[in-house]
Design a protein around this motif. Sequence first.
Motif, mmCIF file in Angstrom:
data_model
loop_
_atom_site.group_PDB
_atom_site.id
_atom_site.type_symbol
_atom_site.label_atom_id
_atom_site.label_comp_id
_atom_site.label_asym_id
_atom_site.label_seq_id
_atom_site.Cartn_x
_atom_site.Cartn_y
_atom_site.Cartn_z
ATOM 1 N N UNK A 2 41.764 28.777 35.937
ATOM 2 C CA UNK A 2 42.065 30.410 35.792
ATOM 3 C C UNK A 2 42.729 30.775 36.991
ATOM 4 N N UNK A 3 43.520 32.004 36.939
ATOM 5 C CA UNK A 3 44.174 32.696 37.984
ATOM 6 C C UNK A 3 44.757 33.819 37.347
ATOM 7 N N UNK A 4 45.416 34.578 38.500
ATOM 8 C CA UNK A 4 45.928 36.030 37.737
ATOM 9 C C UNK A 4 47.654 35.613 37.819
ATOM 10 N N UNK A 5 48.488 36.438 37.286
ATOM 11 C CA UNK A 5 49.816 36.285 37.013
ATOM 12 C C UNK A 5 50.479 36.794 38.526
ATOM 13 N N UNK A 227 35.784 28.225 39.205
ATOM 14 C CA UNK A 227 36.801 27.765 40.086
ATOM 15 C C UNK A 227 38.072 28.373 39.722
ATOM 16 N N UNK A 228 38.940 28.960 40.696
ATOM 17 C CA UNK A 228 40.293 29.535 40.470
ATOM 18 C C UNK A 228 41.207 28.522 41.067
ATOM 19 N N UNK A 241 39.697 40.365 39.574
ATOM 20 C CA UNK A 241 39.230 40.613 38.308
ATOM 21 C C UNK A 241 39.913 40.190 37.258
ATOM 22 N N UNK A 242 41.143 40.054 37.482
ATOM 23 C CA UNK A 242 42.258 39.642 36.440
ATOM 24 C C UNK A 242 42.000 38.161 36.161
ATOM 25 N N UNK A 243 41.700 37.502 37.272
ATOM 26 C CA UNK A 243 41.752 35.975 37.078
ATOM 27 C C UNK A 243 40.290 35.598 36.471
ATOM 28 N N UNK A 244 39.346 36.193 36.906
ATOM 29 C CA UNK A 244 38.108 35.945 36.516
ATOM 30 C C UNK A 244 37.558 36.171 34.895
ATOM 31 N N UNK A 245 37.902 37.553 34.739
ATOM 32 C CA UNK A 245 37.569 38.299 33.342
ATOM 33 C C UNK A 245 38.824 38.637 32.674
#
Lengths: 442, 288
Positions: A2-5, A227-228, A241-245
Amino acid sequence: MKTFRHGIHPGDYKDLTRHIAIERMPFTDELVIPLSQHLGAPSRLLVKEGDKVYRGQIIGEPAGFVSIGQHAPVTGTVKAIEMRHHPSGKLVESVIISRDPYSPQTFYNEHAMEWESLTPGELISLIQHGGFVGLGGAAFPTHVKLSVPEGKKAKFLIINGVECEPYLTSDHRVMLEQFDDVFYGIRILEKVLGCERFYIGIENNKDDAIALLNKRIPADMNGEVVALQTKYPQGAEKMLIEAVLKREVPSGKLPIDVEVVVQNVGTIAGIGMMFRFGQPLIERVVTITGPGIEKPSNLLIPIGTKLADVLDYCGGLKENTRQVLFGGPMMGAPQVYMDVPIMKGTSGILCLTDEEVTIREEYPCIRCLRCVDACPVYLNPSRLGALAKTRDYEGMLGYHVMDCVECGSCSYVCPSNIPLVQRFRVAKALLREKQAKQRKAS
Amino acid sequence: MLILTSLAALGGLTLILAAMLILANKKLHVEEDPRIDIVEDMLPHANCGACGFPGCRPFAEALVSGNALPGKCTVSSEDGRVQIAQFLGVDVGAEEKIVARLACAGGTNVARNRARYQGLQTCQAASLVSGGGKGCFWGCLGLGDCEVSCDFDAITMNPFSLPVVNEDKCTACGDCVEACPKDLFSLQAASHRLWVACKNLDAGDEILEECQVACTACARCAMDAPGNLITMKNNLPVVDYSQNHATQVPIQRCPTGAIVWIDEKKGVIKGEQSKKIIRKGERPIASS
């Protein structure tokens, strides 16, 4: 994973201090406690010159809702109350405490707090008077984020163990060494917020912390370690928040609007510690690192210890040290005076040498739009930069400059070395000033 | 055929819309004093706001309606003001000349830096980075935001990175007052020649380590001044300009030259006992 854009991948340089255990720094002779170490109103002074104070005693009370308590980090006497240099570059009213050399410096009121019978409101008040702010760097009062407004609900609690700034390892060490306090703190916040589930977000460059916390989550707690992928600025609340949820916080809104509350892992550990031993926020873990320091370390430092004393304790600066920053290399604040105190929001002290501090010549924008690809809040830094250069700050408002999180990703990727984020910071400061003036006028 | 229909349709539409526009122009016409346009043309079109109105057009409206006198425009030449006054048949209106004054004298030859700022070269940006690195917290950062903000080229940076105001060119528009992040500029009547060129709020000689022309709050000027012309407030002398202040007595015993006399012709005059500054180069960075 997971991660954000968007975002960037700077080198992490954490090996300098990653494996060094937290060490307690000895008390120094004189400590400076600014009454404004947080965002919001400065605390109201409770002591006067010549007063004897005990370690952990409250010396400043909250002056309003967005304000916190301040405590004496050592037993000693109040030497003076005067204006002192503050790491932000301002002069701030501070309490100067000289240490009592004969005191054993034990915490004067050690006891476990009975909290299960308290209401969320009482717990929030305890956290406010305990002087808690976000220990990640922004120093926003913790209790304000915990006070969920009427009609909204906090479903999820996210613990920020990302520590995306290069060099810094204080949160990493806290997770490895104080995980009991972390889980105890989560229990208290769950009671305050009434949330359903918690997540601990950790980047995958800290696999030992991910593995350890995964193993140690108590069986009766409903949460998980996420884990990110390592990426900057994942530690920013909205990115996390974007990365996790996979939830996006709309422009101008707060995490609570998407049913989330985010707290730094150091803050949680501090809160856990307060309810276990009764000790308010009077010390914190700080990473002293960088190529410019003789002995990189992770230190538990009493808040108010002077920067010069900390540097001395770490063997001093090397000959070619050029810059000393509070915080990390991306968002840290360079320091001018060596007598400024370590504050609640100081996560690291970074010493850079001639090699790292380079000044590059600025060239015109070539419209490559690497900054647009990097910006985690989807702004157009290229356009904003052009507007800032002509000082068209009103025009920048239309391009949502106020959503800028000042992470510096745009400046980092710019091949023309345009100081983009620096210009945005100036614009934001001026626009805020203007808005404050208008509010006053109307 | 197709061409003809489209021509007819568009032509018809044009005629109808044109008729509507003509009607609207006749019906909704606002009667405006033709003198406003003429007066606006006589004004300098600087839109600086020094007159207190948002721009030249609103000022012209105020002039025509009699709510202001031409003397308020500090950018026009004397002839220009007289011309407007004659055109409108009013008084020119004597406005006291107002200029921007800088409350700092700490150039690089006298004031020390604690750190070398290398970021974005504007005062606003520098002040956001730990205050900018100047030894004196209150002092001028010397990166010239005021020079850039001035539309009349009235401010130039001297060799020691300190802004100098050209009183003839200054129109008191107030742009530099807003631009300075340290709030060192203020608008003063040009007759206020007795001037405290320092904003340091600390008392005592420690500040001399940072700046050799700082005010140490010794209060000699307040003692020497006639009556209560000068009072000490927050460790700084404050001149009461409502009293007669055309005297050079208070500056004479100032040990540092923080209180000065700004002469119309000779420029800044320091007191007889003030320390003479002969250093022409930059003061080295302090190591702390």
